[in-house]
Design a protein around this motif. Sequence first.
Motif, PDB file in Angstrom:
ATOM      1  N   PHE A  39     -26.238 -40.655   3.914  1.00 22.43           N
ATOM      2  CA  PHE A  39     -27.495 -41.378   4.096  1.00 22.43           C
ATOM      3  C   PHE A  39     -28.542 -40.887   3.101  1.00 22.43           C
ATOM      4  CE2 PHE A  39     -31.678 -41.936   6.057  1.00 22.43           C
ATOM      5  CZ  PHE A  39     -31.650 -43.294   6.332  1.00 22.43           C
ATOM      6  N   PHE A  40     -28.665 -39.573   2.947  1.00 23.40           N
ATOM      7  CA  PHE A  40     -29.649 -39.011   2.026  1.00 23.40           C
ATOM      8  C   PHE A  40     -29.381 -39.462   0.590  1.00 23.40           C
ATOM      9  CE2 PHE A  40     -30.203 -35.138   5.030  1.00 23.40           C
ATOM     10  CZ  PHE A  40     -31.067 -35.870   5.826  1.00 23.40           C
ATOM     11  N   ASN A  41     -28.113 -39.535   0.216  1.00 23.88           N
ATOM     12  CA  ASN A  41     -27.775 -39.983  -1.134  1.00 23.88           C
ATOM     13  C   ASN A  41     -28.100 -41.458  -1.340  1.00 23.88           C
ATOM     14  OD1 ASN A  41     -26.393 -37.918  -3.006  1.00 23.88           O
ATOM     15  ND2 ASN A  41     -25.437 -37.475  -1.032  1.00 23.88           N
ATOM     16  N   GLU A  42     -27.927 -42.251  -0.300  1.00 24.84           N
ATOM     17  CA  GLU A  42     -28.306 -43.655  -0.383  1.00 24.84           C
ATOM     18  C   GLU A  42     -29.816 -43.790  -0.572  1.00 24.84           C
ATOM     19  OE1 GLU A  42     -26.875 -45.927   2.897  1.00 24.84           O
ATOM     20  OE2 GLU A  42     -24.792 -45.320   2.635  1.00 24.84           O
ATOM     21  N   VAL A  43     -30.575 -42.989   0.175  1.00 23.52           N
ATOM     22  CA  VAL A  43     -32.031 -42.995   0.029  1.00 23.52           C
ATOM     23  C   VAL A  43     -32.417 -42.580  -1.392  1.00 23.52           C
ATOM     24  CG1 VAL A  43     -34.174 -41.851   0.751  1.00 23.52           C
ATOM     25  CG2 VAL A  43     -32.526 -42.613   2.470  1.00 23.52           C
ATOM     26  N   TYR A  44     -31.733 -41.575  -1.908  1.00 21.86           N
ATOM     27  CA  TYR A  44     -31.994 -41.086  -3.267  1.00 21.86           C
ATOM     28  C   TYR A  44     -31.802 -42.194  -4.296  1.00 21.86           C
ATOM     29  CZ  TYR A  44     -31.184 -38.310  -7.541  1.00 21.86           C
ATOM     30  OH  TYR A  44     -31.221 -37.792  -8.809  1.00 21.86           O
ATOM     31  N   GLU A  45     -30.730 -42.931  -4.169  1.00 20.40           N
ATOM     32  CA  GLU A  45     -30.450 -43.997  -5.131  1.00 20.40           C
ATOM     33  C   GLU A  45     -31.507 -45.100  -5.057  1.00 20.40           C
ATOM     34  OE1 GLU A  45     -28.314 -43.925  -7.570  1.00 20.40           O
ATOM     35  OE2 GLU A  45     -27.711 -41.925  -6.883  1.00 20.40           O
ATOM     36  N   GLU A  46     -31.954 -45.409  -3.856  1.00 24.59           N
ATOM     37  CA  GLU A  46     -32.994 -46.424  -3.709  1.00 24.59           C
ATOM     38  C   GLU A  46     -34.337 -45.913  -4.211  1.00 24.59           C
ATOM     39  OE1 GLU A  46     -32.708 -49.627  -2.739  1.00 24.59           O
ATOM     40  OE2 GLU A  46     -30.550 -49.255  -2.768  1.00 24.59           O
ATOM     41  N   LEU A  47     -34.649 -44.656  -3.906  1.00 27.86           N
ATOM     42  CA  LEU A  47     -35.926 -44.086  -4.320  1.00 27.86           C
ATOM     43  C   LEU A  47     -36.036 -44.011  -5.840  1.00 27.86           C
ATOM     44  CD1 LEU A  47     -38.601 -42.804  -3.479  1.00 27.86           C
ATOM     45  CD2 LEU A  47     -37.409 -40.621  -3.232  1.00 27.86           C
ATOM     46  N   ARG A  48     -34.912 -43.766  -6.494  1.00 20.92           N
ATOM     47  CA  ARG A  48     -34.912 -43.685  -7.960  1.00 20.92           C
ATOM     48  C   ARG A  48     -35.257 -45.017  -8.612  1.00 20.92           C
ATOM     49  NH1 ARG A  48     -29.417 -41.376  -9.988  1.00 20.92           N
ATOM     50  NH2 ARG A  48     -30.479 -41.552 -11.997  1.00 20.92           N
ATOM     51  N   LYS A  49     -35.083 -46.106  -7.870  1.00 21.45           N
ATOM     52  CA  LYS A  49     -35.454 -47.420  -8.401  1.00 21.45           C
ATOM     53  C   LYS A  49     -36.973 -47.621  -8.386  1.00 21.45           C
ATOM     54  CE  LYS A  49     -31.177 -49.510  -6.610  1.00 21.45           C
ATOM     55  NZ  LYS A  49     -30.623 -50.507  -5.653  1.00 21.45           N
ATOM     56  N   LEU A  50     -37.653 -46.825  -7.559  1.00 23.90           N
ATOM     57  CA  LEU A  50     -39.094 -46.991  -7.367  1.00 23.90           C
ATOM     58  C   LEU A  50     -39.914 -45.901  -8.039  1.00 23.90           C
ATOM     59  CD1 LEU A  50     -39.038 -47.796  -3.539  1.00 23.90           C
ATOM     60  CD2 LEU A  50     -39.183 -49.433  -5.407  1.00 23.90           C
ATOM     61  N   ASP A  51     -39.293 -44.770  -8.320  1.00 24.18           N
ATOM     62  CA  ASP A  51     -40.041 -43.625  -8.827  1.00 24.18           C
ATOM     63  C   ASP A  51     -39.129 -42.777  -9.701  1.00 24.18           C
ATOM     64  OD1 ASP A  51     -42.106 -41.870  -9.229  1.00 24.18           O
ATOM     65  OD2 ASP A  51     -42.366 -41.314  -7.126  1.00 24.18           O
ATOM     66  N   SER A  52     -39.733 -41.927 -10.513  1.00 21.65           N
ATOM     67  CA  SER A  52     -38.964 -41.018 -11.360  1.00 21.65           C
ATOM     68  C   SER A  52     -38.749 -39.719 -10.594  1.00 21.65           C
ATOM     69  CB  SER A  52     -39.716 -40.754 -12.665  1.00 21.65           C
ATOM     70  OG  SER A  52     -38.984 -39.866 -13.492  1.00 21.65           O
ATOM     71  N   ILE A  53     -37.510 -39.479 -10.190  1.00 19.46           N
ATOM     72  CA  ILE A  53     -37.177 -38.328  -9.363  1.00 19.46           C
ATOM     73  C   ILE A  53     -36.451 -37.278 -10.199  1.00 19.46           C
ATOM     74  CG2 ILE A  53     -35.963 -37.537  -7.306  1.00 19.46           C
ATOM     75  CD1 ILE A  53     -38.349 -39.398  -6.776  1.00 19.46           C
ATOM     76  N   ASP A  54     -36.986 -36.082 -10.203  1.00 19.94           N
ATOM     77  CA  ASP A  54     -36.417 -34.998 -11.004  1.00 19.94           C
ATOM     78  C   ASP A  54     -35.199 -34.381 -10.332  1.00 19.94           C
ATOM     79  OD1 ASP A  54     -36.355 -32.977 -13.082  1.00 19.94           O
ATOM     80  OD2 ASP A  54     -37.170 -31.603 -11.588  1.00 19.94           O
ATOM     81  N   LYS A  55     -35.278 -34.197  -9.005  1.00 21.02           N
ATOM     82  CA  LYS A  55     -34.165 -33.560  -8.310  1.00 21.02           C
ATOM     83  C   LYS A  55     -34.173 -33.911  -6.829  1.00 21.02           C
ATOM     84  CE  LYS A  55     -35.772 -29.374  -9.216  1.00 21.02           C
ATOM     85  NZ  LYS A  55     -35.963 -27.905  -9.251  1.00 21.02           N
ATOM     86  N   MET A  56     -33.002 -33.774  -6.228  1.00 24.87           N
ATOM     87  CA  MET A  56     -32.844 -33.911  -4.784  1.00 24.87           C
ATOM     88  C   MET A  56     -32.248 -32.615  -4.257  1.00 24.87           C
ATOM     89  SD  MET A  56     -30.443 -36.537  -2.514  1.00 24.87           S
ATOM     90  CE  MET A  56     -28.914 -36.010  -3.287  1.00 24.87           C
ATOM     91  N   GLN A  57     -32.778 -32.128  -3.142  1.00 25.44           N
ATOM     92  CA  GLN A  57     -32.216 -30.941  -2.499  1.00 25.44           C
ATOM     93  C   GLN A  57     -31.928 -31.247  -1.037  1.00 25.44           C
ATOM     94  OE1 GLN A  57     -34.601 -27.378  -2.642  1.00 25.44           O
ATOM     95  NE2 GLN A  57     -33.173 -26.195  -1.401  1.00 25.44           N
ATOM     96  N   ILE A  58     -30.658 -31.236  -0.690  1.00 21.30           N
ATOM     97  CA  ILE A  58     -30.254 -31.372   0.715  1.00 21.30           C
ATOM     98  C   ILE A  58     -30.167 -29.954   1.283  1.00 21.30           C
ATOM     99  CG2 ILE A  58     -28.464 -32.143   2.302  1.00 21.30           C
ATOM    100  CD1 ILE A  58     -27.729 -34.303   0.280  1.00 21.30           C
ATOM    101  N   PHE A  59     -30.912 -29.701   2.316  1.00 24.86           N
ATOM    102  CA  PHE A  59     -30.992 -28.349   2.854  1.00 24.86           C
ATOM    103  C   PHE A  59     -29.779 -28.008   3.711  1.00 24.86           C
ATOM    104  CE2 PHE A  59     -35.370 -29.542   1.954  1.00 24.86           C
ATOM    105  CZ  PHE A  59     -35.809 -28.434   1.238  1.00 24.86           C
ATOM    106  N   ARG A  60     -29.329 -26.777   3.601  1.00 25.53           N
ATOM    107  CA  ARG A  60     -28.176 -26.307   4.362  1.00 25.53           C
ATOM    108  C   ARG A  60     -28.565 -26.101   5.824  1.00 25.53           C
ATOM    109  NH1 ARG A  60     -26.434 -21.314   2.997  1.00 25.53           N
ATOM    110  NH2 ARG A  60     -24.217 -21.730   3.224  1.00 25.53           N
ATOM    111  N   ILE A  61     -27.575 -26.161   6.713  1.00 26.41           N
ATOM    112  CA  ILE A  61     -27.810 -26.003   8.144  1.00 26.41           C
ATOM    113  C   ILE A  61     -28.069 -24.542   8.528  1.00 26.41           C
ATOM    114  CG2 ILE A  61     -25.405 -25.608   8.859  1.00 26.41           C
ATOM    115  CD1 ILE A  61     -27.762 -28.042  10.652  1.00 26.41           C
ATOM    116  N   TYR A  62     -27.679 -23.634   7.651  1.00 21.07           N
ATOM    117  CA  TYR A  62     -27.749 -22.205   7.979  1.00 21.07           C
ATOM    118  C   TYR A  62     -29.150 -21.649   7.723  1.00 21.07           C
ATOM    119  CZ  TYR A  62     -22.795 -23.144   7.511  1.00 21.07           C
ATOM    120  OH  TYR A  62     -21.550 -23.704   7.638  1.00 21.07           O
ATOM    121  N   ARG A  63     -29.702 -20.951   8.695  1.00 20.27           N
ATOM    122  CA  ARG A  63     -31.025 -20.369   8.575  1.00 20.27           C
ATOM    123  C   ARG A  63     -30.960 -19.000   7.907  1.00 20.27           C
ATOM    124  NH1 ARG A  63     -33.531 -18.714  12.744  1.00 20.27           N
ATOM    125  NH2 ARG A  63     -35.586 -19.029  11.841  1.00 20.27           N
TER     126      ARG A  63
END
Length: 223
Positions: A39-63
């Motif tokens: 889902f996050f990657n799908e959002v990333y691909e759509e967001l890149r159509k609207l804005d210039s995105i330098d990076k995406m960081q998906i956060f790990r589950i581990y604290r």
Amino acid sequence: MITKPVLDFLKDLTENNNREWFADNKKAFQANDALAKSFFNEVYEELRKLDSIDKMQIFRIYRDIRFSKDKTPYKNHFSVWFSRTKPALRGSYYLHIQPGGNSFMEGGFWEPDAPDLLRIRKEFEMDDSEIKSITSHPKFIEYFGALRGEGVKTSPKGFDKDHPAIELIKKKQFLLVRNFTDKEVLSKNFKEEVIATFEAMRPFFDYMSDVLTTNLNGESIIE
């Protein structure tokens, strides 16, 4: 889509936040983690159509519990962060998925460094009409309500405590936040709502980018 099993897993994890339970449910984690990442990657691909995105960081589950009083080993949410392309574009987008009506989207400036914070305050001191126009727009109010973020209790050094824009000047964070119910997260059009929300942040981001890449005379400071 974010599916009900994703929220159910996070709810169960909240109630059983220990390594033994997590090990016993590792396959469930992997399956739901994969769905969230997709889902996050799908959002990333759509967001890149609207804005210039330098990076995406998906956060790990581990604290990281090394310096925390809270020793629970796992986060009870899935989250992702998108950074706009610097130096011309400023601001970042954040999406947080957590059951119990705790999902939200956030964008803005969490901890501006001292020069950026001073530049923003000086802009508000000189002319706050544009930021007020942005934050009073009906779409802004519909999505975010108001500009959020912590501020100092007294007027910052060098600023008049009676300045008409003093409440803006006292801010040290500049955040846009939209909350979502579980029902909204699970809806078929949630991805479209995420993108629409990020798009609604753009006037604020573009204004702040202009402020932070120019001096008080409006001259570019980008090398």
